[in-house]
Write an enzyme that holds these catalytic residues in place. Structure first.
Site, PDB file in Angstrom:
ATOM      1  N   ASP A 125       0.837  -1.196   0.000  1.00  0.00           N
ATOM      2  CA  ASP A 125       0.000   0.000   0.000  1.00  0.00           C
ATOM      3  C   ASP A 125       0.877   1.253   0.000  1.00  0.00           C
ATOM      4  O   ASP A 125       1.991   1.234  -0.539  1.00  0.00           O
ATOM      5  CB  ASP A 125      -0.925  -0.034   1.222  1.00  0.00           C
ATOM      6  CG  ASP A 125      -2.276   0.590   0.952  1.00  0.00           C
ATOM      7  OD1 ASP A 125      -2.338   1.829   0.861  1.00  0.00           O
ATOM      8  OD2 ASP A 125      -3.268  -0.156   0.840  1.00  0.00           O
TER       9      ASP A 125
ATOM     10  N   HIS B  35      -3.613   5.997   3.795  1.00  0.00           N
ATOM     11  CA  HIS B  35      -4.293   4.824   3.238  1.00  0.00           C
ATOM     12  C   HIS B  35      -3.752   3.501   3.789  1.00  0.00           C
ATOM     13  O   HIS B  35      -4.515   2.640   4.275  1.00  0.00           O
ATOM     14  CB  HIS B  35      -4.188   4.854   1.715  1.00  0.00           C
ATOM     15  CG  HIS B  35      -5.145   3.945   1.019  1.00  0.00           C
ATOM     16  ND1 HIS B  35      -4.838   2.636   0.712  1.00  0.00           N
ATOM     17  CD2 HIS B  35      -6.410   4.149   0.552  1.00  0.00           C
ATOM     18  CE1 HIS B  35      -5.867   2.085   0.091  1.00  0.00           C
ATOM     19  NE2 HIS B  35      -6.840   2.987  -0.030  1.00  0.00           N
TER      20      HIS B  35
ATOM     21  N   SER C 175     -11.454  -0.398  -0.379  1.00  0.00           N
ATOM     22  CA  SER C 175     -10.127  -0.499   0.246  1.00  0.00           C
ATOM     23  C   SER C 175     -10.208  -0.908   1.708  1.00  0.00           C
ATOM     24  O   SER C 175      -9.298  -1.570   2.216  1.00  0.00           O
ATOM     25  CB  SER C 175      -9.389   0.840   0.145  1.00  0.00           C
ATOM     26  OG  SER C 175      -8.900   1.056  -1.153  1.00  0.00           O
TER      27      SER C 175
END
Length: 745
Positions: free
Chosen positions: A135, A199, A374
């Site tokens: 990621d 994220h 996600s």
């Protein structure tokens, strides 16, 4: 005594009540309501709840020696009984003490709290599951993530050397594939955004934030290790080559699960090949289905990647995860279609953030509420980690099938997307419940090692598979300190053997039969209750009637009687193995050692006479005997059987019980020597307990040894020539009471 009195009182009450019913005082003459027949569900041992038809009182009857199942099946049609059932055990749903746990409503939506009753992701004695978070980088210093961040055991931190020789210098906690350095945290480079920076930390927290540590949040798995691999820049974008390199890195460094919470439009052969290599290595790859600004796409006609890199031809290399809202309807932004395998909550997810005090906008460690596929994907990755922690022997396909086959069907709320939402909504509890009772192909092929403590040890039974801890339970009251003898056999032919426990030392001579999870199935007394010298057990089909018999002998201080029982505890036959005045005890093993399709009974004498091996057929006729050591050795023998040579017949494995060097010897049934070796240091005179089973799945039985009293609980596994294959300590290394060993599926 008290139990017997209560039992007699109950029977008297039952007779009186029955008399009143037959005299016309009762209207309902129908048989008792059908008793619950789920005897596998956890319940109080030896207790049955009974309600009579003319009373509201519930009787709690202690059965004593009678098997619970037998009692219920015998009495469930009694016309005076309304119902009778086991006294089932219930568990509180586990909820962590983390401060923001109440913000994590998605955990309840996937039934994670119920799943945690099986495991929170940690299994004593085994290596924690590794999830590669490929990621934008992960905050490896975050208070809720730091403890779970993976550490490369082959690398020395910050010594500027490539210690493990993998081409990555100082990759102690992961790697940054964009800047090509060892710091896998997010970077404030280019046109970074708040979501782009956070994220990877958000995703990592959903999957595996440390649970029950009195702060922050709880991951789906509380203990899985997070392998942070940075491939996305601060704006959330990345490229094929970096992702492919990260997947290869995760594969090479032992990740069992890979999470890919990003999506693109281009189909890449480079990425597909990397995913194929991971799949072939047995790694579960989980990928987000992707989001659209307005309405999600049907990926059947508009594929996205890597979620649609499934390998074709019926393969399923990637578990694609779409999102549902809080009403179990497909989220408006979520893609759907043929590449989706599961759906999970994707609205308002609260998680960990990357904190950087030098930037005011980034001064928080937690936040939300995030939406998108996600954050749905790591819920599946975390659930997979729970399954691998509970059953590490499961193959990739077995793990995948559990995730896909035990879901919630929400088609009735999504009729517009029929057939385009995969197998259903993730239900962690259903998956863990199914995994708990699943029998893997590896379990069928590889024998487990079953262990019981020796002198002064509590009745703590432990099961190991491939050298890793698998399960444990107490066979008797935890406060008892007499140890427990162990044996095993698959009575019900379900591919998993039951564990048979024999009381040791000063305890009444109970034989107890458990499943591998420690659920008591039945019990009986092998000798009179006054005989408190310990019993040794073996199990096998000695008369070739497809039903196993249990053979029990006294361990010491009692006549040399061999007693043969049915599985239910009915005495079939008994005979003296040697002169009836011998009180040195016996040891016993059962198996076909001469190829006649019948299991022979092999007896080893205890202390007080020259160590003798004596072999009996099913009619109790002696067919062979020999002395395996010097006739002057009179301290007793232990014995086991196993096909260590691969000739289809079991060889006899013998060791001294005490008072001699720990030399293990093997023989054929006629007493011809095959091999010998020392199981422990030659100066150790505490004795050796022996067992045999195919521990590594090579088709040959290995020899298992447990050190006797005076040594640590040291278990070793040898091949036929005496080479050590594996070894471990079954209990605390300080425990010196010895360890009994057995083996089974």
């Amino acid at each position: 005594m008290l139990n017997n009195i209560r039992y007699k009182i109950f029977i008297l009450i039952l007779i009186i009540v029955t008399a009143f019913i037959f005299s016309g005082l009762a209207i309902n003459q129908s048989a008792a309501r059908q008793a619950a027949d789920n005897f596998v569900a956890p319940h109080e041992p030896g207790q049955v709840l009974i309600k009579l038809k003319n009373s509201e009182k519930i009787y709690d009857l202690k059965l004593g020696d009678q098997a619970l199942e037998d009692f219920i099946q015998t009495n469930q049609k009694n016309k005076s009984i309304d119902y009778l059932e086991p006294n089932y055990i219930y568990h509180a749903t586990i909820e962590p003490n983390d401060g923001f746990y109440t913000q994590q409503i998605y955990l309840s939506a996937i039934s994670a709290p119920q799943a945690w009753n099986y495991t929170t992701g940690y299994t004593p004695g085994s290596k924690n599951v590794i999830i590669a978070i490929i990621d934008s980088g992960v905050d490896i210093n975050h208070p809720d993530l730091a403890y779970n961040v993976w550490q490369n055991s082959g690398e020395i931190k910050d010594n500027h050397l490539d210690d493990d020789g993998n081409g990555y210098v100082d990759d102690y906690n992961g790697w940054d594939f964009i800047l090509n350095n060892s710091d896998p945290r997010p970077k404030f480079d280019g046109d970074y955004s708040f979501l782009g920076i956070n994220h990877g930390s958000i995703v990592a927290g959903v999957a595996a934030a440390q649970g029950n540590n009195n702060q922050g949040i709880a991951g789906v798995s509380w203990h899985a290790k997070i392998m942070p691999l940075r491939v996305l820049r601060g704006d959330g974008s990345g490229n094929t080559l970096d992702v492919a390199r990260a997947i290869d890195y995760a594969r090479e460094k032992g990740a069992q699960i890979i999470n890919l919470s990003f999506v693109g439009e281009g189909r890449s052969a480079t990425l597909e090949d990397a995913i194929a290599r991971a799949y072939q290595a047995g790694i579960l790859v989980v990928a987000a289905a992707g989001n659209e600004v307005t309405i999600g796409l049907d990926m059947t006609t508009n594929p996205r990647y890597p979620v649609c890199h499934d390998g074709g031809l019926g393969n399923n290399w990637v578990i694609g995860v779409a999102s549902v809202d809080n009403n179990n309807q497909l989220a408006s932004f979520s893609n759907y279609g043929s590449c989706v395998d599961l759906i999970a909550p994707g609205i308002g997810v609260f998680s960990t953030l990357y904190k950087n005090d030098s930037l005011p906008k980034y001064n928080r460690e937690y936040g939300g509420y995030w939406s998108g596929t996600s954050v749905s994907a790591p819920q599946v990755a975390g659930t997979a980690a729970l399954v691998k922690a509970l059953k590490p022997e499961l193959s990739l396909l077995e793990l995948r099938d559990l995730l896909l086959n035990y879901t919630d069907n929400i088609d009735h709320k999504n009729w517009l997307y029929a057939g385009k939402m995969g197998h259903g909504k993730l239900n962690a509890y259903k998956v863990l419940a199914a995994a708990n009772s699943a029998v893997s192909a590896a379990e069928v092929k590889i024998d487990k090692i079953i262990l019981g403590p020796g002198q002064k040890g509590g009745p703590h039974i432990r099961v190991y598979s491939e050298g890793k801890f698998s399960s444990q339970f107490f066979a008797f009251e935890e406060t008892k300190r007499a140890g427990a003898n162990v044996a095993s056999f698959d009575f019900n032919h379900d591919g998993q053997e039951e564990i048979i426990i024999g009381a040791n030392g000063s305890e009444e001579p109970w034989v107890k039969i458990f499943d591998l999870r420690g659920n008591l199935k039945s019990k009986f007394l092998a000798f009179d209750s006054s005989m408190k010298k310990g019993i040794r057990l073996a199990v096998g089909d000695i008369d070739n009637d497809k039903q196993a018999e249990i053979i029990a002998v006294a361990q010491t201080g009692f006549e040399p009687m061999v007693k043969i029982f049915s599985e239910s505890g009915s005495l079939i036959k008994e005979f003296y193995a040697v002169n009836k005045f011998f009180t040195g005890g016996l040891n016993v093993a059962v198996g076909d050692i001469n190829g006649d399709s019948y299991a022979e009974i092999v007896i080893a004498t205890g202390a007080g006479t020259s160590g003798l091996i004596k072999i009996f057929n099913y009619t109790a006729q002696a067919i062979s005997q020999f002395i395996p050591y010097d006739p002057n050795y009179t301290r007793g023998l232990t014995v086991a059987l196993g096909d260590i040579t691969g000739n289809g017949q079991k060889e006899i494995i013998i060791a001294p019980a005490t008072g001699a060097s720990p030399q293990v010897r093997t023989f054929d049934w006629q007493g011809r020597a095959i091999s010998q070796f020392f199981a422990y240091n030659e100066k150790f005179f505490g004795g050796v307990n022996v067992a045999s089973g195919d521990i590594n799945g090579d088709g040959l039985d290995e020899i298992i040894t447990g050190a006797g009293p005076g040594g640590g609980p040291h278990v070793r596994v040898f091949n036929a020539s005496g080479s050590v294959i594996s070894q471990f300590f079954a209990y605390s290394e300080k425990f010196s009471g010895g360890v009994y060993v057995a083996s089974g599926k």
